[in-house]
Write a protein that holds these residues in place. Structure first.
Motif, PDB file in Angstrom:
ATOM      1  N   GLY A  86     -10.972  -1.218  16.316  1.00  0.00           N
ATOM      2  CA  GLY A  86     -10.758  -2.443  15.560  1.00  0.00           C
ATOM      3  C   GLY A  86     -10.351  -2.217  14.120  1.00  0.00           C
ATOM      4  N   LEU A  87      -9.922  -1.011  13.737  1.00  0.00           N
ATOM      5  CA  LEU A  87      -9.535  -0.736  12.355  1.00  0.00           C
ATOM      6  C   LEU A  87      -8.071  -1.108  12.111  1.00  0.00           C
ATOM      7  N   THR A  88      -7.772  -1.379  10.867  1.00  0.00           N
ATOM      8  CA  THR A  88      -6.385  -1.560  10.463  1.00  0.00           C
ATOM      9  C   THR A  88      -5.751  -0.171  10.215  1.00  0.00           C
ATOM     10  N   GLN A  89      -4.439  -0.184   9.986  1.00  0.00           N
ATOM     11  CA  GLN A  89      -3.776   1.102   9.737  1.00  0.00           C
ATOM     12  C   GLN A  89      -4.273   1.723   8.437  1.00  0.00           C
ATOM     13  N   ALA A  90      -4.497   0.936   7.408  1.00  0.00           N
ATOM     14  CA  ALA A  90      -5.016   1.466   6.142  1.00  0.00           C
ATOM     15  C   ALA A  90      -6.391   2.066   6.331  1.00  0.00           C
ATOM     16  N   GLN A  91      -7.251   1.405   7.069  1.00  0.00           N
ATOM     17  CA  GLN A  91      -8.591   1.933   7.336  1.00  0.00           C
ATOM     18  C   GLN A  91      -8.525   3.241   8.132  1.00  0.00           C
ATOM     19  N   MET A  92      -7.617   3.280   9.131  1.00  0.00           N
ATOM     20  CA  MET A  92      -7.487   4.477   9.956  1.00  0.00           C
ATOM     21  C   MET A  92      -6.939   5.644   9.145  1.00  0.00           C
ATOM     22  N   ASP A  93      -6.034   5.364   8.216  1.00  0.00           N
ATOM     23  CA  ASP A  93      -5.499   6.425   7.366  1.00  0.00           C
ATOM     24  C   ASP A  93      -6.603   7.003   6.483  1.00  0.00           C
ATOM     25  N   ASN A  94      -7.466   6.171   5.921  1.00  0.00           N
ATOM     26  CA  ASN A  94      -8.561   6.658   5.088  1.00  0.00           C
ATOM     27  C   ASN A  94      -9.569   7.447   5.912  1.00  0.00           C
ATOM     28  N   ALA A  95      -9.805   7.022   7.149  1.00  0.00           N
ATOM     29  CA  ALA A  95     -10.707   7.762   8.024  1.00  0.00           C
ATOM     30  C   ALA A  95     -10.135   9.140   8.332  1.00  0.00           C
ATOM     31  N   LYS A  96      -8.849   9.228   8.495  1.00  0.00           N
ATOM     32  CA  LYS A  96      -8.214  10.523   8.761  1.00  0.00           C
ATOM     33  C   LYS A  96      -8.392  11.474   7.583  1.00  0.00           C
ATOM     34  N   VAL A  97      -8.268  10.947   6.355  1.00  0.00           N
ATOM     35  CA  VAL A  97      -8.472  11.800   5.177  1.00  0.00           C
ATOM     36  C   VAL A  97      -9.889  12.365   5.195  1.00  0.00           C
ATOM     37  N   ILE A  98     -10.859  11.566   5.497  1.00  0.00           N
ATOM     38  CA  ILE A  98     -12.263  12.018   5.528  1.00  0.00           C
ATOM     39  C   ILE A  98     -12.449  13.110   6.571  1.00  0.00           C
ATOM     40  N   VAL A  99     -11.903  12.922   7.758  1.00  0.00           N
ATOM     41  CA  VAL A  99     -12.041  13.904   8.839  1.00  0.00           C
ATOM     42  C   VAL A  99     -11.309  15.199   8.478  1.00  0.00           C
TER      43      VAL A  99
ATOM     44  N   THR B  53     -16.142   7.002  17.814  1.00  0.00           N
ATOM     45  CA  THR B  53     -14.868   6.714  18.459  1.00  0.00           C
ATOM     46  C   THR B  53     -13.703   7.136  17.552  1.00  0.00           C
ATOM     47  N   VAL B  54     -13.829   6.850  16.257  1.00  0.00           N
ATOM     48  CA  VAL B  54     -12.758   7.200  15.315  1.00  0.00           C
ATOM     49  C   VAL B  54     -12.604   8.710  15.193  1.00  0.00           C
ATOM     50  N   VAL B  55     -13.721   9.436  15.082  1.00  0.00           N
ATOM     51  CA  VAL B  55     -13.667  10.884  14.948  1.00  0.00           C
ATOM     52  C   VAL B  55     -13.059  11.522  16.205  1.00  0.00           C
ATOM     53  N   ASP B  56     -13.476  11.000  17.368  1.00  0.00           N
ATOM     54  CA  ASP B  56     -12.888  11.531  18.611  1.00  0.00           C
ATOM     55  C   ASP B  56     -11.381  11.327  18.655  1.00  0.00           C
ATOM     56  N   ALA B  57     -10.911  10.195  18.173  1.00  0.00           N
ATOM     57  CA  ALA B  57      -9.454   9.907  18.180  1.00  0.00           C
ATOM     58  C   ALA B  57      -8.713  10.818  17.193  1.00  0.00           C
ATOM     59  N   LEU B  58      -9.355  11.221  16.119  1.00  0.00           N
ATOM     60  CA  LEU B  58      -8.698  12.018  15.090  1.00  0.00           C
ATOM     61  C   LEU B  58      -8.835  13.534  15.305  1.00  0.00           C
ATOM     62  N   THR B  59      -9.713  13.932  16.197  1.00  0.00           N
ATOM     63  CA  THR B  59      -9.901  15.356  16.452  1.00  0.00           C
ATOM     64  C   THR B  59      -9.422  15.742  17.858  1.00  0.00           C
TER      65      THR B  59
ATOM     66  N   LYS C 143       1.243   8.802  11.539  1.00  0.00           N
ATOM     67  CA  LYS C 143       0.017   8.061  11.234  1.00  0.00           C
ATOM     68  C   LYS C 143      -0.790   7.854  12.513  1.00  0.00           C
ATOM     69  N   PRO C 144      -2.066   8.068  12.402  1.00  0.00           N
ATOM     70  CA  PRO C 144      -2.894   7.910  13.602  1.00  0.00           C
ATOM     71  C   PRO C 144      -2.938   6.450  14.054  1.00  0.00           C
ATOM     72  N   ARG C 145      -2.982   6.321  15.324  1.00  0.00           N
ATOM     73  CA  ARG C 145      -3.049   4.963  15.882  1.00  0.00           C
ATOM     74  C   ARG C 145      -4.460   4.400  15.661  1.00  0.00           C
ATOM     75  N   PRO C 146      -4.531   3.207  15.087  1.00  0.00           N
ATOM     76  CA  PRO C 146      -5.868   2.637  14.804  1.00  0.00           C
ATOM     77  C   PRO C 146      -6.692   2.416  16.084  1.00  0.00           C
TER      78      PRO C 146
END
Length: 284
Positions: free
Chosen positions: A146-159, A278-284, A140-143
């Motif tokens: 300021g996102l929670t783990q659930a929010q970060m997981d959903n962001a990963k699905v989108i990316v 910031t989130v996209v950079d962390a996931l890519t 699981k990606p590290r949030p």
């Protein structure tokens, strides 16, 4: 001469002497290596008397005559010849068998076949197939931002869905910022649509029949309730609509997002651009 004259007692009659000589020769004939023992002194005195000498001479003569007769008797044709022939025949037959056995042994030796190599059974040579390893669970990606783990997981699905479609990074940022504005990156069910609550969800909203990460409405043709409640399907529906907007790459984030969502608050998307980046950079 008187019978009791000692000189007469010491003389041996000619008959006894001659027969004693015959007895000695007979002993030598019967026992070839055996020499007859001389008569003892007591026997000499016994032989001195006339009646005893006659009886003894008569017995010796009978024995010698019987021995001579048995040795020289000819009962008929020689029986030793058939016996010799039989022995010779048996010897010849034995030689013939031995020679045949020798010929077979030398001419045609029995081939010694090599012992067959034991074939290992399939159960012995068969290697145990290792059990397939289970694919490791994706970390699981590290949030971030300021996102929670659930929010970060959903962001990963989108990316992930955007990268599968070949959407450039600018489109990924627009999609994440839009989901932040519409659902705060939580998968919403609708209080108006009880059916939506039958699927996995993280929150419940009351904005008409809007559901999912992008608050898409089944009544507007975005898909069924079941489809829109799946984050991957909702993200794909958003990207396909964005790619149809001409020149979206050159538009501002707010204009590009509004072209897809048709929101009553078009300027609200811009506030999430930095966090989304910031989130996209962390996931890519």
């Amino acid at each position: 001469m008187h019978r009791d004259d000692p000189s007469e007692q010491n003389q041996t009659p000619p008959e006894v002497a001659s027969r004693s000589g015959d007895l000695g020769s007979t002993g030598r004939t019967i026992g070839r290596h055996r020499k007859p023992e001389p008569p003892r002194r007591g026997a000499r005195k016994l032989l001195a008397s006339t009646p005893v000498r006659v009886a003894l001479a008569t017995g010796v003569s009978c024995c010698l005559g019987f021995a001579a007769y048995a040795g020289t008797r000819d009962d008929g044709p020689d029986r030793s010849e058939p016996l010799a022939e039989a022995v010779a025949d048996r010897a010849a037959l034995a030689d013939e068998r031995a020679s045949r056995s020798l010929e077979r042994t030398v001419a045609t030796p029995t081939p010694v076949s090599p012992s067959p190599t034991p074939t290992p059974s399939p159960s012995a040579t068969k290697k145990k197939t290792p059990a397939p390893k289970k694919p490791p669970k994706p970390r699981k990606p590290r949030p971030v931002a300021g996102l929670t783990q659930a929010q970060m997981d959903n962001a990963k699905v989108i990316v992930d869905v955007g990268r599968e479609l070949g959407v450039p990074e600018r489109g990924l940022v627009i999609a994440v910022a839009t989901a932040m504005q519409e659902s705060n990156l939580y998968n919403y069910a609708s209080g108006v649509l009880p059916e939506s609550q039958e699927y996995p969800h993280q929150a419940i909203g009351w904005d008409h029949d809007s559901v999912g990460l992008f608050q898409q409405r089944p009544s507007s043709g975005w898909g069924t309730v079941a489809d829109l409640m799946r984050p991957a399907y909702a993200a794909r529906a958003f990207y396909l609509a964005l790619l149809k907007v001409p020149g979206w790459q050159d538009m501002s984030l707010t204009v590009a997002a509004q072209s897809v969502q048709m929101s009553a608050f078009p300027d609200a998307y811009a506030q999430h651009e930095d966090r989304a980046t910031t989130v996209v950079d962390a996931l890519t």
